[in-house]
Scaffold this motif. Structure first.
Motif, PDB file in Angstrom:
ATOM      1  N   UNK A  66      15.746 -12.325  -4.898  1.00 24.68           N
ATOM      2  CA  UNK A  66      15.179 -12.023  -6.224  1.00 24.68           C
ATOM      3  C   UNK A  66      15.734 -10.723  -6.788  1.00 24.68           C
ATOM      4  N   UNK A  67      17.033 -10.490  -6.587  1.00 25.16           N
ATOM      5  CA  UNK A  67      17.708  -9.324  -7.150  1.00 25.16           C
ATOM      6  C   UNK A  67      18.364  -9.731  -8.464  1.00 25.16           C
ATOM      7  N   UNK A  68      18.167  -8.944  -9.489  1.00 25.44           N
ATOM      8  CA  UNK A  68      18.668  -9.252 -10.827  1.00 25.44           C
ATOM      9  C   UNK A  68      20.198  -9.251 -10.830  1.00 25.44           C
ATOM     10  N   UNK A  69      20.787 -10.360 -11.267  1.00 21.76           N
ATOM     11  CA  UNK A  69      22.246 -10.481 -11.265  1.00 21.76           C
ATOM     12  C   UNK A  69      22.850 -10.176 -12.627  1.00 21.76           C
ATOM     13  N   UNK A  70      22.023  -9.745 -13.582  1.00 28.24           N
ATOM     14  CA  UNK A  70      22.535  -9.481 -14.927  1.00 28.24           C
ATOM     15  C   UNK A  70      23.193  -8.113 -15.039  1.00 28.24           C
ATOM     16  N   UNK A  71      23.109  -7.303 -13.990  1.00 25.65           N
ATOM     17  CA  UNK A  71      23.720  -5.977 -14.036  1.00 25.65           C
ATOM     18  C   UNK A  71      25.247  -6.096 -14.051  1.00 25.65           C
ATOM     19  N   UNK A  72      25.927  -5.234 -14.784  1.00 28.26           N
ATOM     20  CA  UNK A  72      27.402  -5.301 -14.856  1.00 28.26           C
ATOM     21  C   UNK A  72      28.037  -5.111 -13.473  1.00 28.26           C
ATOM     22  N   UNK A  73      29.030  -5.930 -13.199  1.00 27.77           N
ATOM     23  CA  UNK A  73      29.795  -5.825 -11.952  1.00 27.77           C
ATOM     24  C   UNK A  73      28.881  -5.828 -10.726  1.00 27.77           C
ATOM     25  N   UNK A  74      27.868  -6.692 -10.748  1.00 31.17           N
ATOM     26  CA  UNK A  74      26.853  -6.665  -9.694  1.00 31.17           C
ATOM     27  C   UNK A  74      27.433  -7.020  -8.326  1.00 31.17           C
ATOM     28  N   UNK A  75      28.522  -7.786  -8.281  1.00 31.49           N
ATOM     29  CA  UNK A  75      29.095  -8.176  -6.996  1.00 31.49           C
ATOM     30  C   UNK A  75      29.736  -7.002  -6.269  1.00 31.49           C
ATOM     31  N   UNK A  76      30.056  -5.932  -7.006  1.00 33.25           N
ATOM     32  CA  UNK A  76      30.613  -4.733  -6.386  1.00 33.25           C
ATOM     33  C   UNK A  76      29.568  -3.641  -6.184  1.00 33.25           C
ATOM     34  N   UNK A  77      28.316  -3.975  -6.442  1.00 35.52           N
ATOM     35  CA  UNK A  77      27.239  -3.013  -6.197  1.00 35.52           C
ATOM     36  C   UNK A  77      27.140  -2.732  -4.701  1.00 35.52           C
ATOM     37  N   UNK A  78      26.947  -1.472  -4.333  1.00 36.23           N
ATOM     38  CA  UNK A  78      26.877  -1.072  -2.918  1.00 36.23           C
ATOM     39  C   UNK A  78      25.429  -1.082  -2.453  1.00 36.23           C
ATOM     40  N   UNK A  79      25.161  -1.884  -1.451  1.00 33.74           N
ATOM     41  CA  UNK A  79      23.830  -1.963  -0.850  1.00 33.74           C
ATOM     42  C   UNK A  79      23.736  -0.949   0.279  1.00 33.74           C
ATOM     43  N   UNK A  80      22.575  -0.282   0.439  1.00 34.15           N
ATOM     44  CA  UNK A  80      22.476   0.796   1.431  1.00 34.15           C
ATOM     45  C   UNK A  80      22.309   0.284   2.857  1.00 34.15           C
ATOM     46  N   UNK A  81      22.814   1.048   3.813  1.00 33.15           N
ATOM     47  CA  UNK A  81      22.656   0.723   5.230  1.00 33.15           C
ATOM     48  C   UNK A  81      21.169   0.655   5.578  1.00 33.15           C
ATOM     49  N   UNK A  82      20.810  -0.298   6.421  1.00 41.76           N
ATOM     50  CA  UNK A  82      19.419  -0.453   6.837  1.00 41.76           C
ATOM     51  C   UNK A  82      18.626  -1.409   5.978  1.00 41.76           C
ATOM     52  N   UNK A  83      19.174  -1.808   4.829  1.00 42.51           N
ATOM     53  CA  UNK A  83      18.444  -2.721   3.933  1.00 42.51           C
ATOM     54  C   UNK A  83      18.315  -4.095   4.579  1.00 42.51           C
ATOM     55  N   UNK A  84      17.126  -4.655   4.531  1.00 38.09           N
ATOM     56  CA  UNK A  84      16.888  -5.992   5.080  1.00 38.09           C
ATOM     57  C   UNK A  84      17.132  -7.029   3.988  1.00 38.09           C
ATOM     58  N   UNK A  85      17.971  -8.006   4.299  1.00 37.56           N
ATOM     59  CA  UNK A  85      18.360  -9.030   3.331  1.00 37.56           C
ATOM     60  C   UNK A  85      18.165 -10.408   3.946  1.00 37.56           C
ATOM     61  N   UNK A  86      17.623 -11.331   3.155  1.00 38.57           N
ATOM     62  CA  UNK A  86      17.580 -12.735   3.564  1.00 38.57           C
ATOM     63  C   UNK A  86      18.885 -13.384   3.118  1.00 38.57           C
ATOM     64  N   UNK A  87      19.613 -13.969   4.060  1.00 48.67           N
ATOM     65  CA  UNK A  87      20.923 -14.535   3.768  1.00 48.67           C
ATOM     66  C   UNK A  87      20.889 -16.050   3.860  1.00 48.67           C
ATOM     67  N   UNK A  88      21.269 -16.770   2.808  1.00 46.96           N
ATOM     68  CA  UNK A  88      21.271 -18.238   2.866  1.00 46.96           C
ATOM     69  C   UNK A  88      22.450 -18.757   3.679  1.00 46.96           C
ATOM     70  N   UNK A  89      22.200 -19.703   4.561  1.00 47.61           N
ATOM     71  CA  UNK A  89      23.267 -20.341   5.336  1.00 47.61           C
ATOM     72  C   UNK A  89      23.014 -21.845   5.374  1.00 47.61           C
ATOM     73  N   UNK A  90      24.045 -22.584   5.728  1.00 49.11           N
ATOM     74  CA  UNK A  90      23.927 -24.026   5.924  1.00 49.11           C
ATOM     75  C   UNK A  90      23.760 -24.284   7.413  1.00 49.11           C
ATOM     76  N   UNK A  91      22.666 -24.939   7.778  1.00 51.49           N
ATOM     77  CA  UNK A  91      22.351 -25.188   9.180  1.00 51.49           C
ATOM     78  C   UNK A  91      22.802 -26.601   9.552  1.00 51.49           C
ATOM     79  N   UNK A  92      23.706 -26.691  10.530  1.00 53.66           N
ATOM     80  CA  UNK A  92      24.308 -27.969  10.915  1.00 53.66           C
ATOM     81  C   UNK A  92      23.877 -28.372  12.316  1.00 53.66           C
ATOM     82  N   UNK A  93      24.269 -29.583  12.713  1.00 49.64           N
ATOM     83  CA  UNK A  93      24.054 -30.061  14.076  1.00 49.64           C
ATOM     84  C   UNK A  93      25.391 -29.984  14.797  1.00 49.64           C
ATOM     85  N   UNK A  94      25.491 -29.070  15.779  1.00 43.97           N
ATOM     86  CA  UNK A  94      26.738 -28.842  16.508  1.00 43.97           C
ATOM     87  C   UNK A  94      26.463 -28.956  18.000  1.00 43.97           C
TER      88      UNK A  94
END
Length: 453
Positions: A66-94
């Motif tokens: 739920x982080x706002x993506x409307x900020x300019x150049x948001x993909x180059x925004x620097x996130x601080x060390x220690x920040x907890x992030x939920x990361x989406x992944x695709x879970x497969x059967x291996x």
């Protein structure tokens, strides 16, 4: 005296080796599901760098938190060390169990399997697991890796049919920290202690019949780290309430699940879907990110994707809506539906957005806040460019409460240049224990100096 000090130092810093537990879900098909991984940044990272580590879309990474993506150049925004992030992944059967097969890491100078395991991926996967997932890679010496080697990273994940008690659920793989308890995790992620224990095969939290001496304090202590229930560096599957899509199997975004209080991007960045606070219904609408998109107008109507009209009648409220039905062969599929409801629906509730965080919260030990209430008025897509406007009193440096679990990963390790000699998960010395150790050694040293020799 020197001998005593040496013994105390060695005994304090050496941790007993133990195998961390994790939830393993057997499987026998080739289906994939939406899943999440909880991750604390080991150093300052750009959004694009973090997304590259997990092989995910940067916009999806931001929206699920739920982080706002409307900020300019948001993909180059620097996130601080220690920040907890939920990361989406695709879970497969291996090989008969659930794990991520889409995460690929490209080695950099000074990388070793141990550093990739313990530092880059924070102990979520072991060096041996990485080696086993890459039989064709030149990994005869795990301490010497060729630069640019592509490694599959088998991150832990679970599907469980994306259900918990028959309700839509997305599961997050979570690495236990020394301060975690099951009761605390259940409260933080809005689940029950029973569910958390059942999902992770940890037994039952119920007090045994006839045991009249067990107190609530005892029950809480039993769930603490170091008990038979959970230990530091265990990997738990946390069930998170979600909104489920109902797209056909041939849609490229079939099986889309969005965690409660967050967003997802679909249809080549043309459509955004949200799961409002306390909601179970997925709501999709156009986004302003796309340069060109296929038509989003429902056939035989003037309604666009996400539009809802209501008309009061003597029999109830006639509600007509234009809904998203998936992305098929580059085309956005929409459907028009009409229903008669007892009362007309109110304004659509959106999850509150936060600014891209620049620093950690002021207090690492503050209790997790309750989810922010939905605004009384939700702006339309035309008002907000596809997103609800931010509240004026919103703190720009704090993630949503569902992700405010923070730690002290090493911040002085340059990206890709850490060297860790242990090959198991959780091999880094925990910073909390370092602080405690410093005070302990100081007290012991003063005591020894006071002794007559």
């Amino acid at each position: 005296m020197a001998t005593i000090l040496t013994f105390l130092l060695v005994a304090t810093f050496l941790r007993p080796l133990a195998t961390a537990k994790s939830t393993i879900e057997p499987c026998s098909n080739f289906d994939t599901c939406s899943a999440l991984v909880g991750y604390s940044l080991y150093t300052d990272l750009k959004v694009s760098e973090l997304a590259s580590i997990f092989s995910v879309d940067p916009i999806s990474l931001l929206l699920v938190n739920a982080i706002d993506i409307s900020y300019p150049d948001v993909e180059n925004h620097i996130l601080p060390a220690g920040l907890f992030i939920k990361t989406p992944i695709s879970c497969s059967c291996v090989d008969g169990i659930r794990k991520s097969s889409s995460t690929v890491y490209k080695t950099r100078p000074s990388d070793t399997l141990a550093s990739i395991s313990a530092v880059i991926y924070g102990g979520l996967v072991s060096a041996d697991q990485i080696k086993g997932a890459n039989p064709k890679a030149a990994l005869s010496d795990p301490s010497v890796l060729n630069i640019g080697t592509k490694l599959n990273i088998p991150l832990p994940c679970t599907c469980f049919d994306n259900k918990d008690n028959d309700l839509p659920t997305i599961y997050m793989s979570y690495l236990v920290t020394p301060t975690d308890t099951l009761m605390g995790l259940a409260a933080r992620y809005a689940t029950t202690l029973t569910d958390l224990m059942n999902v992770n095969a940890l037994g039952s939290p119920a007090i045994e019949e006839g045991d009249n001496t067990t107190t609530l304090t005892d029950l809480m202590n039993v769930k603490a780290v170091g008990s038979p229930a959970i230990e530091d560096c265990d990997i738990l599957a946390i069930p998170l309430s979600a909104c489920a899509s109902n797209f056909p199997r041939y849609a490229s975004d079939y099986g889309l699940f969005v965690p409660n209080g967050s967003y997802a991007i679909a249809a080549s960045h043309c459509v955004q879907c949200s799961c409002g606070p306390g909601s179970r219904s997925l709501y999709c609408m156009p986004t302003s990110l796309a340069v060109s998109c296929s038509s989003m107008q429902c056939k035989r109507s003037n309604l666009m994707l996400g539009n809802v009209t209501s008309q009061s009648t003597s029999a109830g409220c006639k509600v007509t809506s234009c809904s998203y039905d998936g992305f098929v062969n580059g085309t956005i599929i929409t459907s028009l539906s009409t229903s008669l409801q007892p009362r007309c629906p109110g304004q659509q509730q959106f999850p509150p957005l936060v600014s891209p965080p620049k620093a950690l919260p002021d207090s690492l030990f503050a209790p997790t806040q309750a989810p922010a209430p939905a605004p009384s008025h939700s702006p339309s897509p035309s008002e907000s460019g596809g997103f609800p406007k931010k509240h004026s009193n919103q703190k720009p440096s704090v993630l949503p409460s569902s992700g405010a679990v923070l730690g002290f990963p090493p911040t002085n390790i340059p990206t890709g240049n850490a060297s860790v000699e242990s090959s198991g998960t959780g091999s880094l010395v925990n910073p909390f224990s370092i602080i405690s150790t410093t005070f302990l050694l100081g007290s012991v040293f003063k005591f020894l100096l006071s002794l007559p020799f």
